[in-house]
Write an enzyme that holds these catalytic residues in place. Sequence first.
Site: not given
Ligand code: SF4
Length: 347
Positions: A92, A105, A112, A116, A119, A333
């Site tokens: 994205e 962005c 990933c 997190c 996210c 995100c």
């Molecule tokens: S915020 Fe999302 S994209 Fe960024 S490091 Fe954490 S899991 Fe990965």
Amino acid sequence: MQTKSILNLDLKELEKALSGWTQRPFHAKQIYSWIYQKGIRDFEKMSDLSADLRKKLAENFSILDLEVIKRLESSDGTKKLLFKLRDANTIEAANIPTEKRITACVSTQAGCKFACGFCASGALGFKRNLEAGEIIQQILILREEAGDRINNLVLMGIGEPLDNYDNVLKAIRIVNSPWSLNIGARKITISSAGFIPGIKRLVDEKLQIELSISLHAPDDKTRSILMPINKKYPLKDLIAAVRGYIKKTNRQVTFEYILIEGVNSDIIHAQALSKLLKGLICKVNLIPCNPIPELGFIPPGKLAILLFKNELIKSGINCTLRMPRGRDIQAACGQLRLEQNLSEFNA
Ligand code: SF4
């Protein structure tokens, strides 16, 4: 056979490739002027190149191999694009307008590793690093979408930029170059979840880019729950790495802090944050979270947000409050990509 994008090459690399075809190296600047300045996406239209060279280029390279498969626009003007990559992975990118500026962005990885808690990107796991050319393509397409006007660039989409260090830095150096998009280094921000090896490497780059760290908690216990990367790179080590970065570069670092009701937004958290950041040349960007009902995340009320902010200011910490953008188009995100994968899964 699928060809890779020519945008993976910097000017010197393209000059070398041309020399290998017994072509004159100066054609590299012409080619990139067509692509970066004139927005041409077809080698055949590069009218000051010989037919032979145009054919050779088309046989060996693509220009854009990212396909826009979804386009969403928020009532606040945020425009979000979902791209399909050559290998069918999705990423994205978004244009975020304010009154005076448009910020592009972009993603740096397909998926990933860091999962997190707030996210959606982590939910589908890590697929692969993006090539420098794939990062640049997102920027080119976003620039076109914005009527050829992009003021700022943030590497804050899917992925941890410093975990794809070489490709990210290569893409930054290319778009910063006068023969390319000439985006000023100070207009470019790398946003990291706190990947310490990358922060340490960045110290020696001699680039005037901005560094932003997603902090989101002032203590290891809370941060490790929100951001599992903290278990490997705990706050003490992270702050020491940031201190080293500031000392060597003399540049201010921004800490992003998402405020989540009942998790990290009480006055004790503000006090602990003030203590943690004491003496650093830094700014804290407070962002009330997007509600995520599945996780029970809601933003704190206005009063709690103001009390949090005032506590930081009282301790001498430079602090801004930013509202999340694009709430109505899943602009947090990875949400769009997650939704796409779920809909394919459910189809
Ligand atoms: S915020 Fe999302 S994209 Fe960024 S490091 Fe954490 S899991 Fe990965």
